[in-house]
Write an enzyme that holds these catalytic residues in place. Structure first.
Site, short mmCIF file in Angstrom:
data_model
loop_
_atom_site.label_atom_id
_atom_site.label_comp_id
_atom_site.label_asym_id
_atom_site.label_seq_id
_atom_site.Cartn_x
_atom_site.Cartn_y
_atom_site.Cartn_z
N ASN A 1 -23.00 70.55 -16.92
CA ASN A 1 -24.49 70.97 -16.85
C ASN A 1 -24.51 72.64 -16.95
O ASN A 1 -25.54 73.20 -17.46
CB ASN A 1 -24.79 70.83 -15.37
CG ASN A 1 -23.73 71.22 -14.51
OD1 ASN A 1 -22.61 70.96 -14.42
ND2 ASN A 1 -24.18 71.72 -13.22
N GLN B 1 -26.60 64.89 -18.04
CA GLN B 1 -26.92 65.93 -18.94
C GLN B 1 -27.06 65.34 -20.35
O GLN B 1 -27.46 65.96 -21.44
CB GLN B 1 -25.86 67.10 -19.08
CG GLN B 1 -25.91 67.81 -17.81
CD GLN B 1 -27.27 68.53 -17.63
OE1 GLN B 1 -28.11 69.04 -18.46
NE2 GLN B 1 -27.42 69.04 -16.21
N SER C 1 -30.14 60.83 -14.35
CA SER C 1 -31.14 61.08 -13.47
C SER C 1 -32.42 61.28 -14.54
O SER C 1 -32.28 61.89 -15.70
CB SER C 1 -30.85 62.71 -13.01
OG SER C 1 -31.92 63.20 -12.29
N ALA C 2 -33.61 61.01 -14.06
CA ALA C 2 -34.86 61.00 -15.08
C ALA C 2 -35.24 62.50 -15.40
O ALA C 2 -35.70 62.67 -16.43
CB ALA C 2 -35.82 60.23 -14.32
N HIS C 3 -35.18 63.39 -14.26
CA HIS C 3 -35.68 64.73 -14.24
C HIS C 3 -35.10 65.45 -15.40
O HIS C 3 -35.58 66.57 -15.80
CB HIS C 3 -36.08 65.37 -13.07
CG HIS C 3 -34.86 65.97 -12.61
ND1 HIS C 3 -34.56 67.16 -12.66
CD2 HIS C 3 -34.05 65.31 -11.90
CE1 HIS C 3 -33.32 67.69 -11.94
NE2 HIS C 3 -32.96 66.41 -11.19
N THR D 1 -37.39 50.61 -0.64
CA THR D 1 -38.40 50.16 -1.70
C THR D 1 -38.09 50.99 -2.94
O THR D 1 -37.91 52.22 -2.77
CB THR D 1 -39.75 50.17 -0.92
OG1 THR D 1 -39.57 49.47 0.40
CG2 THR D 1 -40.64 49.88 -2.00
N CYS E 1 -24.11 85.56 -6.59
CA CYS E 1 -25.32 86.15 -5.86
C CYS E 1 -26.41 84.75 -6.12
O CYS E 1 -27.33 84.59 -5.04
CB CYS E 1 -26.21 87.36 -6.40
SG CYS E 1 -25.02 88.63 -6.19
#
Lengths: 389, 211
Positions: free
Chosen positions: A149, A177, A197-199, A239, A327
């Site tokens: 990633n 990725q 992952s869809a997003h 669900t 940071c």
């Protein structure tokens, strides 16, 4: 100006996805219900599962929906915890995994599992020989990510899969990725489980999947993370996120049509960006540059300056990127990925990730390179660190 | 919530985007009376402070900082604080605390404080350097303990207190103070400082807390 170059973190919704969501909004039935409202949604869910599975190169029975890839990763790793192997189980992963693998692996270590973290080369790649050497007669799980990633380097997971099939060891890969950026076919890869992952591919957040092949399942003690109803064949209760699944299927449909062109387009943006900044900015390191890389990702360390300062000044110009500087992580430790490559905190503190998508243009690339040069020049002018010699 | 809200205060943003009193010429072209340099690139924060002294007051303050937004902003804010109203006296300047700087900035996120507010230490180092160069003793020096670990802001006094609590092992010292757990560059200094106090307090066997 508003330029989004943080597509490895998340992506915008594809127009076709927005349409699909709006179209589906009134389909509120529970797919587990027997009545018509439920059955109708169940049908839509089945065909969505089919489309997503086909996009990933597999069949619907091997796709289990989850809430996110972190859940998928946790499900596989934590399966080791409650099983009595009759010996102390051992797992192998890499030093550059996503936190949802690394942190979970550390949790396993505290609870009776031995973990080996494979180092990577200076280019951010694990070595198959090191993997082979790390295997013991107690090794019950190997989890190696596909594209990283942070720096985009692609791990040799097909080679790893072949080796682990020979050794009959369960192999999981965090492939979050990859979809839409790298073409692959799950069922022909000898991988036993994979997280998605869809997003990351222009669909909404809150929906992920676990690919789970049954071939080696008998020697893997799969345990559901969430117990309850019979959803997902009893492997994951709760669900279904119906809107999320419908939206994800729409993204697969939209991207599939033109995936190779899109990959070429994004790779050209990334390569052009790197060529421009190599010319215009001195003392930079492109992390993982000579390894196979995901085409959208460019991770650059800028010497003598610190990443958060770069990020915030670019943000003031409307450009969104991310950094491996301490940071940004909320701790004092800089990116474990850049550290695994170079073992040099300075290089990690000054690293910035630019991740492109189909939404970006060549003008975006030029504007970013120009703003970046201005930012780096300014920050170097106020930095007490200077080129040595 | 403001859609453009920053993680930092407006004052931090102002100093970060428009830092004041930066050294804009080559260091060797700026005749400083004292120089302080603290932090390290490995920690992610490093700053250099150059001062000029006139009539026991700091008449000029120039700086350069490598670090995050709050590190840059805090050095800029410190420079303004020190130069205000004709400049602080050396005594006043030596007593500037991180809290004084944070107040100037209108607050900082708590995880930023110990790593990015190093300016006061750099300033003290510059003042010490000024006294050293002039072969004078700094009348304020006794009152402030030297920082051994910049990353975690651990002072000699912190180490002394832990030694008195019975910590005589380096690994234990790391654990209780956090010293030498980030970049590791101060390891030898932490070991030496600890050894000094251990020898001072535990030279007699009867005080040794034992194995």
């Amino acid at each position: 100006m508003s330029l989004y170059l943080d597509n490895n973190a998340t992506t915008s919704l594809h127009p076709a996805v927005k349409e699909a969501i709006i179209e589906f909004l009134d389909s509120y039935g529970n797919p587990g219900s027997m009545h018509e409202a439920g059955r109708r949604v169940k049908d839509r869910l089945d065909s969505a599962r089919e489309e997503i599975a086909s996009f990933l190169g597999t069949t619907p029975t091997k796709i289990m929906f989850t809430s996110c890839a972190s859940e998928s990763n946790n499900t596989i790793l934590k399966s080791l915890l409650l099983h009595d192997f009759g010996f102390k189980p051992h797992m192998i992963t890499s030093a550059i995994e996503h936190p949802s693998i690394i942190t979970t692996a550390r949790y396993l270590e505290k609870n009776g599992v031995d973990v080996t973290y494979l180092p990577v080369t200076k280019d951010g790649i694990i070595e198959i020989s090191a993997l082979e050497k790390a295997i013991t007669d107690r090794t019950v799980l190997v989890s190696i990510m596909h594209a990283n990633n942070e720096i985009g380097t692609v791990q040799p997971i097909e080679e790893a899969a072949k080796l682990l099939t020979q050794k009959n060891i369960f192999f999981h890969s965090d492939m979050v990725q990859a979809p839409g950026k790298i073409i692959f076919n799950l069922d022909s890869m000898d991988i036993d489980a994979a997280s998605f992952s869809a997003h990351k591919m222009h669909a909404p957040k809150g929906i992920g999947a676990l690919y789970f092949k049954n071939s080696k399942a008998e020697n893997f003690p799969f345990t559901p993370l969430i117990h309850g109803g019979h959803q997902e064949n009893g492997l994951r209760a709760g669900t279904e996120n119906t809107i999320g699944i419908i939206a994800w299927a729409a993204a697969c449909r939209a991207i599939k049509a033109d995936v190779q062109n899109e990959i070429d387009y994004i790779k050209n943006l990334r390569d052009s960006f790197e060529n421009i900044i190599k010319e215009s900015i001195s003392d930079i390191v492109i992390n993982g540059e000579s390894a196979p890389r995901k085409p959208c990702t460019s991770n650059v360390s800028f010497k003598y300056v610190e990443g958060e300062s770069i990020l915030l000044r670019l943000d003031m110009e409307g450009i969104a990127v991310s950094t491996g500087s301490a940071c940004s992580t909320g701790s004092l430790d800089p990116s474990h990925v850049i550290m695994a490559l170079h073992n040099d905190p300075e290089t990690a503190h000054g690293s910035i990730r630019f991740s492109f998508s189909r939404e970006n243009s060549m003008e975006d690339v030029q504007a970013t390179a120009a703003a970046l040069k201005k930012t780096i020049d300014f920050l170097r002018s106020i930095s007490p660190l200077t080129p040595k010699g | 919530m403001d859609k453009n809200q920053w993680a930092y205060s407006e004052n931090v943003k102002k100093h970060f985007m428009n830092p004041q009193n930066i050294l804009q010429i080559e260091e060797d072209k700026y005749p400083a009376d004292g120089k302080g340099m603290v932090g390290s690139p490995a920690c992610g924060d490093m700053m250099m402070v150059l001062i000029k002294v006139a009539n026991n007051r700091i008449s000029d303050f120039k700086w350069k900082t490598f670090g995050c937004a709050s590190a840059i902003a805090s050095t800029s804010a410190l420079s303004e604080l020190v130069l205000k109203d004709g400049g602080m006296t050396l005594e006043e300047a030596y007593k500037v605390t991180p809290e004084d700087i944070i107040r100037e900035l209108g607050g900082l996120p708590s995880n930023k404080i110990h790593c990015s507010v190093l300016g006061d230490k750099a300033l003290r180092e510059a003042i010490d350097d000024y006294y050293n160069k002039n072969n004078q003793k700094n009348p304020s020096q006794e009152s402030v303990s030297r920082v051994v670990c910049d990353c975690k802001n651990v002072t000699e006094e912190d180490i002394r207190m832990e030694v008195l609590e019975g910590v005589t092992d380096f690994e234990k010292m790391k654990e209780v103070t956090g010293a030498s757990t980030v970049c590791g560059k101060c390891e030898q200094d932490v070991r030496d400082t600890m050894k000094k106090f251990v020898e001072q307090y535990y030279k007699d066997d009867i005080y040794n807390p034992g194995e």
